[in-house]
Design a protein around this motif. Structure first.
Motif, short mmCIF file in Angstrom:
data_model
loop_
_atom_site.label_atom_id
_atom_site.label_comp_id
_atom_site.label_asym_id
_atom_site.label_seq_id
_atom_site.Cartn_x
_atom_site.Cartn_y
_atom_site.Cartn_z
N PHE A 40 0.11 2.73 -15.08
CA PHE A 40 0.47 1.44 -14.47
C PHE A 40 -0.73 0.90 -13.68
CE2 PHE A 40 4.46 2.76 -15.76
CZ PHE A 40 5.10 3.67 -14.95
N THR A 54 8.45 -5.95 -9.16
CA THR A 54 9.60 -6.39 -9.97
C THR A 54 10.74 -6.80 -9.05
OG1 THR A 54 10.36 -4.09 -10.08
CG2 THR A 54 9.00 -4.89 -11.91
N ASN A 98 5.36 -4.26 -16.55
CA ASN A 98 4.76 -2.94 -16.74
C ASN A 98 3.34 -3.12 -17.27
OD1 ASN A 98 4.18 -0.22 -17.64
ND2 ASN A 98 6.38 0.12 -17.36
N PHE A 99 2.38 -2.59 -16.55
CA PHE A 99 0.96 -2.78 -16.89
C PHE A 99 0.40 -1.66 -17.76
CE2 PHE A 99 -0.67 -6.55 -14.96
CZ PHE A 99 0.19 -6.86 -13.93
N ILE A 153 7.27 -5.41 -2.38
CA ILE A 153 8.73 -5.27 -2.51
C ILE A 153 9.31 -6.57 -3.03
CG2 ILE A 153 8.92 -3.47 -0.72
CD1 ILE A 153 9.75 -5.67 1.25
N TYR A 207 0.86 -1.19 0.00
CA TYR A 207 0.00 0.00 0.00
C TYR A 207 0.90 1.24 0.00
CZ TYR A 207 -4.08 2.93 0.93
OH TYR A 207 -5.08 3.87 0.82
N VAL A 218 -2.44 -4.81 2.76
CA VAL A 218 -1.33 -5.49 3.46
C VAL A 218 -0.04 -4.71 3.23
CG1 VAL A 218 0.05 -7.60 3.55
CG2 VAL A 218 -2.44 -7.74 3.23
N HIS A 241 12.46 7.10 -10.23
CA HIS A 241 12.57 7.91 -9.00
C HIS A 241 13.62 7.31 -8.07
CE1 HIS A 241 10.32 4.64 -7.04
NE2 HIS A 241 9.74 4.57 -8.21
N ALA A 269 3.19 -8.77 -14.79
CA ALA A 269 3.72 -7.92 -15.87
C ALA A 269 4.74 -6.95 -15.25
CB ALA A 269 2.62 -7.15 -16.57
N ASP A 325 2.69 -5.55 5.52
CA ASP A 325 3.68 -6.28 6.31
C ASP A 325 3.55 -7.75 5.96
OD1 ASP A 325 1.79 -6.47 9.44
OD2 ASP A 325 1.22 -6.75 7.35
N ASP A 326 4.14 -8.63 6.78
CA ASP A 326 4.12 -10.05 6.46
C ASP A 326 2.69 -10.55 6.26
OD1 ASP A 326 6.19 -12.76 7.43
OD2 ASP A 326 4.21 -12.90 6.53
N ALA A 386 9.31 -9.73 -0.84
CA ALA A 386 8.03 -10.22 -0.29
C ALA A 386 7.10 -10.78 -1.36
CB ALA A 386 7.31 -9.09 0.44
N ARG A 416 3.22 3.77 -3.10
CA ARG A 416 2.91 4.64 -4.22
C ARG A 416 1.90 3.99 -5.15
NH1 ARG A 416 8.37 5.82 -3.08
NH2 ARG A 416 8.87 3.77 -3.91
N MET A 417 2.19 2.76 -5.54
CA MET A 417 1.30 2.07 -6.48
C MET A 417 0.00 1.62 -5.81
SD MET A 417 2.14 2.16 -9.56
CE MET A 417 0.93 0.96 -10.09
N1 LIG Z 1 4.42 -3.59 -13.19
C1 LIG Z 1 4.20 -2.26 -13.19
O1 LIG Z 1 3.45 -1.71 -14.04
C2 LIG Z 1 4.83 -1.43 -12.09
C3 LIG Z 1 4.61 -0.05 -12.03
C4 LIG Z 1 5.14 0.65 -10.92
C5 LIG Z 1 5.86 -0.03 -9.94
N2 LIG Z 1 6.06 -1.36 -10.08
C6 LIG Z 1 6.75 -2.15 -9.05
O2 LIG Z 1 5.86 -2.25 -7.94
C7 LIG Z 1 6.61 -2.36 -6.74
C8 LIG Z 1 6.11 -1.33 -5.75
O3 LIG Z 1 6.34 -0.04 -6.28
P1 LIG Z 1 5.93 1.24 -5.39
O4 LIG Z 1 6.46 2.45 -6.07
O5 LIG Z 1 4.50 1.15 -5.03
O6 LIG Z 1 6.81 0.97 -4.07
P2 LIG Z 1 6.53 1.50 -2.60
O7 LIG Z 1 7.80 1.31 -1.82
O8 LIG Z 1 5.89 2.84 -2.63
O9 LIG Z 1 5.41 0.48 -2.04
C9 LIG Z 1 5.72 -0.83 -1.65
C10 LIG Z 1 5.01 -1.08 -0.33
O10 LIG Z 1 5.15 -2.45 0.07
C11 LIG Z 1 5.11 -2.46 1.47
N3 LIG Z 1 5.59 -3.75 1.98
C12 LIG Z 1 6.74 -4.02 2.60
N4 LIG Z 1 6.78 -5.33 2.94
C13 LIG Z 1 5.62 -5.86 2.49
C14 LIG Z 1 5.05 -7.16 2.52
N5 LIG Z 1 5.70 -8.19 3.09
N6 LIG Z 1 3.85 -7.36 1.95
C15 LIG Z 1 3.18 -6.32 1.39
N7 LIG Z 1 3.66 -5.07 1.32
C16 LIG Z 1 4.86 -4.86 1.88
C17 LIG Z 1 5.94 -1.27 1.89
O11 LIG Z 1 5.60 -0.87 3.18
C18 LIG Z 1 5.54 -0.24 0.82
O12 LIG Z 1 4.51 0.61 1.32
C19 LIG Z 1 8.09 -2.22 -7.14
O13 LIG Z 1 8.63 -3.51 -7.30
C20 LIG Z 1 8.01 -1.56 -8.52
O14 LIG Z 1 9.10 -1.90 -9.37
C21 LIG Z 1 5.58 -2.07 -11.12
#
Ligand SMILES: NC(=O)c1ccc[n+]([C@@H]2O[C@H](COP(=O)([O-])OP(=O)(O)OC[C@H]3O[C@@H](n4cnc5c(N)ncnc54)[C@H](O)[C@@H]3O)[C@@H](O)[C@H]2O)c1
Ligand SMILES: O=C(O)C1=N[C@H](C(=O)O)CCC1
Length: 239
Positions: free
Chosen positions: A209, A75, A100-101, A52, A8, A30, A134, A98, A32-33, A55, A10-11
Motif C-alpha cells: 500500500f 477510505t 488501494n494503492f 481518518i 502518521y 500532521v 485488522h 485510490a 490533528d486538525d 478528517a 500505521r500507514m
Molecule cells: N488506499 C490504501 O491503499 C490504504 C491502505 C491502508 C489503509 N488505508 C486507509 O488509510 C487510513 C489510515 O489507515 P491507518 O491504518 O494508517 O490508520 P491509523 O489509525 O493507524 O492512522 C490514522 C492516523 O490519523 C491520525 N489523525 C486523526 N485525526 C487526524 C487529522 N485531522 N488529520 C490527520 N491525521 C489525523 C490519527 O491520530 C492516526 O494516527 C484508513 O482510512 C484506511 O482505510 C488505505
C-alpha cells in the motif's frame, strides 16, 4: 521530493520509511486538525493523506487551497469525493485517490472486472465479496471491497448495488470481518449449485500500500488535474 504526511499512524509511518528509502524528505507530519499547521506550498511538493474518514475531506481540500497536490488513501469519506474533485479543479491543483494503492490489488481489480464481464450472463451464479482487516479499522466495508463491488455492478446490469451482509437479489453482499493483525484480504466468490469460482488477494504487510502511494506521489509531482492509480500504472497494464 518534499512530502507532507497527513496521518502518521500505521500507514503514515510505513510511507515515511519507504519515502526516505527512495530519497524523499518528510517535511511535515500532521496527526490533528490541519488548521493547527502552517502549510507552505513552496516547501511541500505533495501531501499524502492516510488519516481518518472524518478528517480526509478537510485535509485534502485545505492542501488544494495552499497549492499542494494530494495523494489520498484514506477510505470511508467518498460521499465528499465529487466535492473534492470540484475544489481540486477550481484551485488548479492535482489529486489521486485510490481505495488501494498496492500493485497487487490493482492487478486484482483488472482481474475482477474481466471475470465480472465473463459471469454476467451466467445467472445460476450468485456473487459475494468478503473482506478481512485488522481490528483497529474504523470503516466497514473496506474501500477496496466497495471498489470491487462497483466494478462488478458496472459489468452486470442486473446488479443495482451492494449491501453490508444480507443483500437483496439485485445487490452484492459484502461480508466484513475483523481479525487481529490482518493487513487486508479480499475474496470475490461466484457460487452456484454445481460449483464455485473465487479470486482472492492477500496483503502480507502494509508495504505494498505504502510503496504504491509513494510511487503515485512521484507521478503526481508537477502535474495538474485528477488522476487514478490506473494512470500511474498505465505502462504496466498496457503491456
Ligand atoms: N488506499 C490504501 O491503499 C490504504 C491502505 C491502508 C489503509 N488505508 C486507509 O488509510 C487510513 C489510515 O489507515 P491507518 O491504518 O494508517 O490508520 P491509523 O489509525 O493507524 O492512522 C490514522 C492516523 O490519523 C491520525 N489523525 C486523526 N485525526 C487526524 C487529522 N485531522 N488529520 C490527520 N491525521 C489525523 C490519527 O491520530 C492516526 O494516527 C484508513 O482510512 C484506511 O482505510 C488505505
Ligand atoms: O488497513 C486498512 O484500513 C486498509 N484500508 C483500505 C481499504 O479500506 O480498502 C485498504 C486495505 C487496508
Amino acid at each position: 521530493m518534499k512530502i507532507a504526511l497527513l496521518g502518521y499512524g500505521r500507514m503514515g509511518k510505513t510511507i515515511e520509511e519507504i519515502a526516505e528509502q527512495r530519497g524523499h524528505e518528510v517535511v511535515l507530519k500532521v496527526s490533528d486538525d490541519i488548521d493547527n499547521h502552517e502549510l507552505d506550498g513552496s516547501k511541500i511538493d505533495v501531501a499524502i493523506d492516510f488519516s481518518i474518514p472524518k478528517a480526509a475531506f478537510k485535509n485534502i481540500t485545505t492542501c488544494f487551497k495552499h497549492n499542494i497536490p494530494v495523494v489520498s488513501g484514506t477510505t470511508g469519506w467518498l460521499d465528499n469525493y465529487e466535492k473534492a474533485r470540484k475544489i481540486c479543479k477550481e484551485e488548479d491543483s492535482a489529486f489521486i485517490y485510490a481505495s488501494n494503492f498496492s500493485l497487487g490489488v490493482n492487478v486484482f481489480f483488472e482481474l475482477n472486472k474481466k471475470l465480472a464481464g465473463m459471469m454476467q450472463g451466467l445467472e445460476d451464479y450468485k456473487v459475494d465479496i468478503e473482506e478481512i482487516h485488522h481490528t483497529q479499522k474504523l470503516d466497514a466495508p473496506s474501500g477496496t471491497a466497495i471498489t470491487l463491488a462497483q466494478q462488478i455492478i458496472e459489468e452486470n446490469s442486473k446488479l443495482k448495488g451492494w449491501q453490508l451482509d444480507d443483500a437483496d437479489e439485485d445487490e452484492i453482499p459484502i461480508y466484513a470481518k475483523r481479525e487481529e493483525n490482518v493487513p487486508g484480504t479480499h475474496t470475490v466468490t461466484y457460487d452456484s449449485p454445481i460449483d464455485s469460482i473465487e479470486i482472492k488477494h492477500t496483503a502480507k504487510s502494509r508495504q505494498g500500500f505504502a510503496l504504491g502511494a509513494v510511487v503515485a506521489a512521484e507521478y503526481l509531482k508537477g502535474k495538474q488535474g485528477i488522476f487514478t492509480m490506473k494512470d500511474v500504472l498505465s505502462e504496466l497494464f498496457n503491456n
